[in-house]
Structure formats: structure tokens, C-alpha cells
Motif scaffolding. Structure first.
Motif, PDB file in Angstrom:
ATOM      1  N   ALA A  97     -11.833   6.030   5.644  1.00 52.21           N
ATOM      2  CA  ALA A  97     -13.154   5.795   4.797  1.00 52.21           C
ATOM      3  C   ALA A  97     -14.164   5.039   5.519  1.00 52.21           C
ATOM      4  N   LEU A  98     -13.705   3.936   5.994  1.00 53.99           N
ATOM      5  CA  LEU A  98     -14.618   2.786   6.709  1.00 53.99           C
ATOM      6  C   LEU A  98     -15.232   3.489   7.752  1.00 53.99           C
ATOM      7  N   ALA A  99     -14.554   4.464   8.511  1.00 53.14           N
ATOM      8  CA  ALA A  99     -14.981   4.933   9.765  1.00 53.14           C
ATOM      9  C   ALA A  99     -15.629   6.167   9.712  1.00 53.14           C
ATOM     10  N   ASN A 100     -15.749   6.716   8.324  1.00 47.64           N
ATOM     11  CA  ASN A 100     -16.715   7.938   8.404  1.00 47.64           C
ATOM     12  C   ASN A 100     -17.860   7.857   9.059  1.00 47.64           C
ATOM     13  N   ASP A 101     -18.221   8.977   9.668  1.00 47.26           N
ATOM     14  CA  ASP A 101     -19.845   9.117  10.677  1.00 47.26           C
ATOM     15  C   ASP A 101     -19.954   7.815  11.446  1.00 47.26           C
ATOM     16  N   ILE A 102     -19.034   7.019  11.903  1.00 49.59           N
ATOM     17  CA  ILE A 102     -19.434   5.952  12.488  1.00 49.59           C
ATOM     18  C   ILE A 102     -19.010   6.553  14.083  1.00 49.59           C
ATOM     19  N   MET A 150       0.852  -1.131   0.132  1.00 49.91           N
ATOM     20  CA  MET A 150      -0.095   0.048   0.192  1.00 49.91           C
ATOM     21  C   MET A 150       0.913   1.395  -0.072  1.00 49.91           C
ATOM     22  N   VAL A 151       0.968   2.082  -1.023  1.00 53.12           N
ATOM     23  CA  VAL A 151       1.860   2.871  -1.443  1.00 53.12           C
ATOM     24  C   VAL A 151       1.703   3.994  -0.624  1.00 53.12           C
ATOM     25  N   GLN A 152       0.391   4.399  -0.268  1.00 51.47           N
ATOM     26  CA  GLN A 152       0.022   5.612   0.562  1.00 51.47           C
ATOM     27  C   GLN A 152      -0.314   5.067   2.188  1.00 51.47           C
ATOM     28  N   GLY A 153      -0.115   3.784   2.382  1.00 46.19           N
ATOM     29  CA  GLY A 153      -0.436   3.254   3.614  1.00 46.19           C
ATOM     30  C   GLY A 153      -1.712   2.652   3.831  1.00 46.19           C
ATOM     31  N   TYR A 154      -2.011   2.150   4.872  1.00 50.04           N
ATOM     32  CA  TYR A 154      -3.418   1.751   4.988  1.00 50.04           C
ATOM     33  C   TYR A 154      -4.544   2.725   5.718  1.00 50.04           C
ATOM     34  N   HIS A 155      -3.907   3.794   6.285  1.00 48.96           N
ATOM     35  CA  HIS A 155      -5.125   4.475   6.955  1.00 48.96           C
ATOM     36  C   HIS A 155      -6.106   5.294   6.229  1.00 48.96           C
ATOM     37  N   PRO A 156      -5.701   5.624   4.863  1.00 45.40           N
ATOM     38  CA  PRO A 156      -7.073   5.849   4.145  1.00 45.40           C
ATOM     39  C   PRO A 156      -8.085   5.001   4.126  1.00 45.40           C
ATOM     40  N   VAL A 157      -7.875   3.590   3.995  1.00 45.50           N
ATOM     41  CA  VAL A 157      -9.032   2.611   3.999  1.00 45.50           C
ATOM     42  C   VAL A 157      -9.500   2.783   5.588  1.00 45.50           C
TER      43      VAL A 157
END
Length: 492
Positions: A233-238, A223-230
Motif C-alpha cells: 500500500a505504501l509503495a503504490n505508484d512510487i 500481523m495475521v495476513q503478514g506485513y506485505h500488504p502494508v
């Protein structure tokens, strides 16, 4: 938002029994324990199905054993780094495509090194002399033959044994496969890389199951930009509450009561437990009633491995333009391995990786001592290597929030272990990478386990509470992630 504000109907102080039946919401409520990708995936499914869902996370960040650090001025994954199976069949592929995250493929299918092919490397001996490419290839072919012969050993023995024991039997039968001198050290390096895949030493890897994992096609993509963006995105508004360490879970009486470290109680219709296997093994959460013996033995019989990283940032690149650098040695314990992030990301960063007992031994050192040790290894290859400008050190084995990095099949593992491990206990459900029988130890395995637990929990509550008509099975957000955009995969 504080959990107290959003979940006030279910926040109890002190004695909770008189309050349990006071509020009956038409919306089912679920508490997810753990804010790693498995927990957040579960919460995402339930949120999209219009459940009232809250995540309690003991750390001061989300992600769990996914941890992308940005202190170098660039993303560096100190936990999970690869998408194992860079293909559209990977359950994480839709989200990665949707986010436009690039992958750097480090291997194709059937790589003997799993996450790396022998295409871009440089190996050195303990004296700093580079090992010839021809020798590395030849010993690699021998290693493949040895592993193939271990299948015969497995077929001949009804009882399980370790991979190392099987290799010893093979070498006794086929002395022509034995390696001497530098070739022996190269063979040990191959074993070292195998141990890194399982995060445990070869004398603890199960011969019966070491090659039984269902590995997706497409090879392995960093993952060139790391896994944090994933994760983000999943955690949005939780609703995710950080620094909420769960100490007790009371379940099985209609409602589930979760107690956190400061003594507060939270109540819901069900709970999904996604904490690492190491936490369950250490009994850091008190379950009431106690787990039945079949659940306790499942937790006990699965192994928890350890792998650590020491990331070094330099002012300039002084190493060759290869994907990884390795040091061969007389034992696999003494072999070393550096991932060259500059090759994939353009940043002057090397990441030293250590697994098994050696990973635990590194954790006994201070950060400074660990970095000094790694620099000694690096200077065997490059005597004039400068001091790093920055460094990062992981300690997954002693991290109180994980107590290990990921699970592995121990020798003699019962066949039904995974069925028992993920089996719910009434309104208590289980997820996490450890319960994924086909994709154990992987990010997509953890993600899939979270999705499965959420769907099972949803079905259970729909049947129990009779709320089928108000459940939205899929949201527009889920449909967007199915867009047929190709994965961005490169190899320089």
C-alpha cells in the motif's frame, strides 16, 4: 518503468561533472536508497509533496527486512511479524486500520517475555517431559525479581556493563534467587526469550539501556495476513527500481550522484539512505567525501543483532493449541522456541526462532541441516512428529542486503549516538530502524524514521531551492488514512 525512462535528465554515463548544472527542474528530486518500510515511507511523504522521488533497492523485491512469503499457500513473515504497540498511538495504526488488516494479540503491556504473555504455552525439558505450569510461573516471578535487582546494580555503577554481568552480581548477592536443576533450565529459557527481543546474547545487552525503550501501550499484535500488504500500500505508484545495488554516493556539492553496481550514475538534489546498519558497518557503500569521525563512530558503536526463523508447514496439526512451544535447557543458547501460527492464522505452520550467536551458528548449516536440527528439537516434544511438507529458512546475518536483522544498544554506548547517527550531512539524510532512539528495532520505528527523514529533507530542499509555493504538504491519500476505524485485534 525503467529509471532511465522516468529520470532521463539525471541519468549520466561515464563522466558526470560537466552535466550537473545542465538541467534545473523546478521540481526537487530525491533518491531514496533502500526499499524497506523506512525507505518507502520516506518516498511516500515526498511523493505526496509533489517531489520527484525514486527508490533504488538492491533486492529483487520490496520490503527489506519485512518479507512475507506465500509459498506455503498462506502468508508467513520471515522477517518482522509483530506490531509492537497495538494501539491507535502507533504511527502505523492508521494504515493498518485503513487496510482492514487483523492483528492477533500475543501479549498485553509489561509482559516479561515482551511479545508473549505466559497465557498460552507449553514448555518441555530436554527429555521431552512437559514442565509444570506452576514451575514456569514461579521461575518467571524469580526472573522478574532478578531484573528488578539489576536496577540497583545499575544505580551503583557509573560505567555500563552487560545484563548478564548484572544478573551474575544479583545472584551472588541473593543466593536465594539462584535456581537449580529444572528450575535453572526454565530460568535460562526466560533469558533466551530476552535475548530474542534484542537479537543478541545477554552478555552483549547494555544494562544502562535495556529497559529504557519507549514501548507503546496495547501489547504486541501478530500481523495475521503478514506485513506485505502494508508495504504494498505504501509503495503504490512510487517509482521503485529493483536489483539496483548502490556502490557509491557523492554528496555535498549541490547535487548528489549515486552510482549503482553496473556503473550507471543517477543525480538528484538529495539522497535519503535507509540501508540496514549492517551495510553501513561493512562499508559496502563508498561515500564521497568520507564520513566525518563522529558519524563513523556512531555507526561503529551501535550493535547489529541477528534473529532467524525456520518455518515448517505440516499436513496436519499434531501439537497442542497453544501460542508457543519451548524447550528449556542448561544454557540460554540451547533453549528453543516455536511460534504456533495455527493458533493465530489457522494454518498448520510452526516457526522456530533463534537469536544471537545461535542464529549465526544456524546460518553455517545448509537449509536441510538446519531443518533437521529443528525437527530434532520438535521431536523431543513430539517423538512421532512427521516430516514437514515444506520449509523456509531465513539467513539475515549473512544476507548481503542486510547483514543482520535489527540493531541493539551495545554495552558502553555513548549518550549522543542516535543524534549523530541520524544527523544529515548536507543533502545526505539517514533513516531506518537503527536511527529510531525510542522505537529501535521495530517496524513502526523504521517507518517513523523514514517519515522524519523525508520531512527534514523536504524542509532542507524547500529552503535551498526556494520552492515553498509548489509543495503540497498533505495529500488526500494521507487524510484517508486518518479515518477512525478501530484496529481489528483478536485473541483466541
Amino acid at each position: 518503468m525503467d529509471l532511465k525512462d522516468s529520470f532521463s535528465d539525471n541519468l549520466l554515463d561515464g563522466t558526470f561533472a560537466p552535466h550537473i548544472g545542465r538541467h534545473r527542474s523546478s521540481t526537487p528530486s530525491v533518491i531514496v536508497i533502500g526499499g524497506g518500510i523506512s525507505g518507502i515511507a520516506a518516498a511516500r511523504i515526498l511523493k505526496n509533496a509533489s517531489f520527484k522521488v525514486h527508490v533504488l533497492e538492491s533486492r529483487d523485491r520490496i520490503g527489506g527486512r519485512i518479507h512475507t512469503d506465500y509459498s506455503f499457500g498462506c502468508p508467513v513473515d520471515m522477517g518482522a511479524s509483530w506490531l509492537h504497540g497495538a494501539c491507535n498511538e502507533n504511527p502505523l495504526a492508521p494504515l493498518i486500520r485503513h487496510l482492514g488488516l487483523p492483528l492477533y494479540r500475543t501479549s498485553g503491556d509489561n509482559s516479561v517475555l515482551y511479545d508473549h504473555d505466559l497465557e498460552s504455552y507449553a514448555l518441555f525439558d530436554m527429555d521431552g517431559l512437559q514442565v509444570s505450569q506452576q514451575m514456569v510461573i514461579e521461575v518467571g516471578d524469580v526472573f522478574k525479581k532478578i531484573l528488578n535487582e539489576t536496577e540497583r546494580v545499575r544505580d551503583e555503577h557509573s560505567n555500563d556493563m552487560s545484563v548478564l554481568q548484572a544478573i551474575s552480581i544479583v545472584l551472588d548477592r541473593h543466593p536465594e534467587l539462584r535456581q537449580e536443576g529444572l528450575s535453572h533450565e526454565v530460568l535460562q529459557w526466560y533469558i533466551c526469550r530476552m535475548e530474542a527481543w534484542f537479537a543478541v546474547d545477554a552478555d552483549m545487552i547494555s544494562l544502562q539501556t535495556w529497559d529504557q525503550e519507549h514501548v507503546l501501550s496495547g501489547g504486541h499484535g501478530l500481523m495475521v495476513q503478514g506485513y506485505h500488504p502494508v508495504i504494498k500500500a505504501l509503495a503504490n505508484d512510487i517509482d521503485i527500481q529493483l536489483n539496483h545495488r548502490v556502490t557509491k554516493i557523492s554528496y555535498g556539492s549541490g547535487k548528489v550522484i549515486v552510482t549503482v553496481e553496473d556503473g550507471r550514475h543517477f543525480v538528484a538534489d538529495a539522497v535519503i539512505v535507509t540501508v540496514p546498519l549492517g551495510i553501513l558497518k561493512a562499508n559496502l557503500i563508498d561515500f564521497e567525501p568520507k564520513f566525518p569521525e563522529w558519524k563513523v563512530s556512531a555507526i561503529s558503536d551501535l550493535g547489529m543483532g541477528n534473529e532467524n526463523k525456520i518455518a515448517l508447514r505440516f499436513h496436519d496439526v499434531f501439537w497442542p493449541n497453544v501460542e508457543f512451544l519451548g524447550i528449556v535447557a542448561p544454557t540460554s543458547y540451547s533453549c528453543g522456541y516455536f511460534l504456533n501460527l495455527h493458533k493465530a492464522t489457522g494454518h498448520p505452520v510452526l516457526v522456530y526462532m533463534a537469536a544471537g550467536r545461535f542464529a549465526f551458528d544456524l546460518e553455517k548449516k545448509s537449509n536441510e541441516s538446519a531443518v533437521n536440527f529443528v525437527m530434532q528439537q520438535l521431536r523431543k516434544m513430539f517423538p512421532h512428529a512427521p516430516e514437514p511438507t515444506q520449509y523456509l529458512v531465513s539467513r539475515w546475518g549473512t544476507d548481503p542486503n542486510s547483514l543482520g536483522c535489527y540493531s541493539y544498544d551495545a554495552v558502553g554506548k555513548p549518550i549522543d549516538l542516535y543524534d549523530r547517527l541520524r544527523a544529515p550531512l548536507g543533502n545526505l539524510f539517514f533513516a531506518g530502524e537503527a536511527v529510531s532512539v525510542e522505537h529501535q528495532g521495530s517496524v513502526h520505528g523504521a517507518y517513523s524514521a523514514g517519515v522524519m527523514a523525508a520531512k527534514n529533507c523536504r524542509r532542507y530542499l524547500m529552503e535551498r531551492l526556494g520552492s515553498l509555493e509548489m509543495i503540497q504538504v498533505m495529500s488526500a491519500r494521507d487524510e484517508v488514512l486518518e479515518a477512525t476505524v478501530p484496529l481489528q485485534i483478536s485473541r483466541i
